[in-house]
Design an enzyme around this catalytic site. Sequence first.
Site, PDB file in Angstrom:
ATOM      1  N   LYS A 284      33.850  30.026  40.178  1.00 49.31           N
ATOM      2  CA  LYS A 284      32.655  30.679  39.642  1.00 49.31           C
ATOM      3  C   LYS A 284      31.470  29.713  39.690  1.00 49.31           C
ATOM      4  CE  LYS A 284      34.889  33.729  36.227  1.00 49.31           C
ATOM      5  NZ  LYS A 284      34.439  35.020  36.784  1.00 49.31           N
TER       6      LYS A 284
ATOM      7  N   ARG B 296      44.092  40.859  36.764  1.00 46.95           N
ATOM      8  CA  ARG B 296      44.993  41.916  37.236  1.00 46.95           C
ATOM      9  C   ARG B 296      46.299  41.341  37.765  1.00 46.95           C
ATOM     10  NH1 ARG B 296      40.406  43.825  41.383  1.00 46.95           N
ATOM     11  NH2 ARG B 296      39.166  42.875  39.748  1.00 46.95           N
TER      12      ARG B 296
HETATM   13  N1  BES Z   1      37.133  37.269  33.647  1.00 49.57           N
HETATM   14  C1  BES Z   1      36.407  37.841  34.720  1.00 49.57           C
HETATM   15  C2  BES Z   1      35.608  39.070  34.316  1.00 49.57           C
HETATM   16  C3  BES Z   1      34.492  38.890  33.334  1.00 49.57           C
HETATM   17  C4  BES Z   1      33.184  38.822  33.753  1.00 49.57           C
HETATM   18  C5  BES Z   1      34.733  38.866  31.978  1.00 49.57           C
HETATM   19  C6  BES Z   1      32.147  38.698  32.854  1.00 49.57           C
HETATM   20  C7  BES Z   1      33.697  38.733  31.066  1.00 49.57           C
HETATM   21  C8  BES Z   1      32.409  38.653  31.499  1.00 49.57           C
HETATM   22  C9  BES Z   1      37.369  38.247  35.843  1.00 49.57           C
HETATM   23  O1  BES Z   1      38.519  37.499  35.959  1.00 49.57           O
HETATM   24  C10 BES Z   1      36.620  38.122  37.119  1.00 49.57           C
HETATM   25  O2  BES Z   1      36.255  37.024  37.443  1.00 49.57           O
HETATM   26  N2  BES Z   1      36.407  39.229  37.801  1.00 49.57           N
HETATM   27  C11 BES Z   1      35.706  39.243  39.026  1.00 49.57           C
HETATM   28  C12 BES Z   1      36.454  40.128  39.969  1.00 49.57           C
HETATM   29  C13 BES Z   1      35.963  40.070  41.372  1.00 49.57           C
HETATM   30  C14 BES Z   1      36.315  38.729  41.986  1.00 49.57           C
HETATM   31  C15 BES Z   1      36.598  41.190  42.150  1.00 49.57           C
HETATM   32  C16 BES Z   1      34.303  39.783  38.771  1.00 49.57           C
HETATM   33  O3  BES Z   1      34.155  40.702  37.976  1.00 49.57           O
HETATM   34  O4  BES Z   1      33.375  39.232  39.333  1.00 49.57           O
HETATM   35 ZN    ZN Z   2      38.240  35.771  37.192  1.00 51.91          ZN
END
Ligand code: BES
Ligand code: ZN
Length: 504
Positions: free
Chosen positions: A282, A356
Amino acid sequence: MKADFIQKDFTTLKADALVLVLTKEDIGDGSGSSKQGRLFDKFHSEKTQLERAVKGGRFKGDKDELVTVYSAARYGVVFLVGTGDESELTNERLRRAAAAGVREAQSVKAASVVVATMDSVLEETSHYEVVHSLLEGAILGAYKYDRYFTLKRDASTVTSITVAFSSVDSATGKKAARDAQLTCEAVYLTRDLCNAPANEMYPEVLARVAANMARKYHVRARIFDEKQIRKMKMGGLLAVNAGSAKPPRFITLEYRGNARNNTWYAIVGKGITFDSGGISLKPSAGMGEMKMDMSGAAAVIGTIQALASLKIPVNVVGIAPSTENLPGGNAYKPGDVVTTMSGITIEVDNTDAEGRVVLSDGLHYAKRYNPKVIIDLATLTGAVVVALGHHATGMMGTSEDTMAQLKEAGEKTYERVWQLPIFEEYEKQIKSDIADVKNVGGRWAGSITAGLFLKKFVGDYPWVHLDIAGTAMLEEKADYSIKGGSGVGVRLLTQFFKQISSQR
Ligand code: BES
Ligand code: ZN
Ligand code: ZN
């Protein structure tokens, strides 16, 4: 925090602060006529500041209005909090008003607080609900997360909150107070877990907190360590864990509140104690927020505590797969294919879609209980925050009944949910060329494709998925939540199980 109900008129009590929740009708035109000025009636024999505030037209009872009156009656300070028109009064307005008042009380370092309204509030709503809502708002509003301040600790803490009504019978009031307190203690636990920094809140710690809670509330906890997780072939959890130096944990909590039947409900929570994204790292701005990526697991632990302490007659198993998602040398990588406990294979396209991947094993494991329904909670997608912001949890699933019940529970607790579709047409987005399913579904409808991914692992069991990414952690304080962990899910699911158990 001591929370209580007392069957007395608030004018006869004494405390550091009084929070007086008032409608516009309670104030009337301020003239003190017996029909309109109900508050004025109460104080008619005293020439108090309170009287002057109302008579002088400083306070009208409008929604969100708050006026401070010093030393009226037997209180060091009085906060008049308006709720607007009587006809628009709801439990949520009572919660918010009580919270606003208690926060003011806290800011002037009051320790004991009495919360009251005029009896008129009791005419339309159940007495139980009025007391419960006022206390719930007050206790949740008083929450602080200040354990890491050592240099400038703010000593102000409300230690006792009492709701007072002379016309509510004592048994009803006391029961409501106790229920509100137990529910809020569970919300506090969930908030504490979410707010805790990831260097101190990692899978082993999360599991220990769950086990301690279980011991205290006579819940059966089973904590599986890495060796046992390997033995169960939880390939999803292990893949995400591979990049972390800390071992994973798989937490189960069995609350058996109804010994007369063998019907189980399963609640499954995402327990990523820190989500760096892994190899699909990230951006660093705001990454610290990802200490709360275990909010689903925290809500599961809090809900089990609430159900057990309130003795709700229902059997619920809480399940939480837990690991960090870090890019260590052994980390799982885009392009990897992972075999989960269910045997279903996942092509990893993005290591940041790790929730997931761990839930695949959590959901599959839930089937052991032959549950009537599986409900999962997860901070799963940023996309749900884009769609719904911070005021609604994204909901999807295969059990329309359960979703209707959750919707009702959401309105009641104001932990509102909003359904998204999981039409089969979306499914091709998560088709993989080399495995059973791919862990990302492209740019569009990210929350829905995440939901459809989870659906593969519940088989034919009725299932509901709650994406709490937008509601679990707030960017700024709101009503009765602070900036940070909201504890979402605990009150929603507790209410849901209350409904389920009373309808049988
Ligand atoms: N933990 C994150 C989702 C999240 C985002 C929680 C903002 C709380 C606040 C999750 O694991 C994630 O990173 N999801 C990605 C998925 C993508 C790579 C398909 C996302 O939402 O960007
Ligand atoms: Zn994530
Ligand atoms: Zn995540």
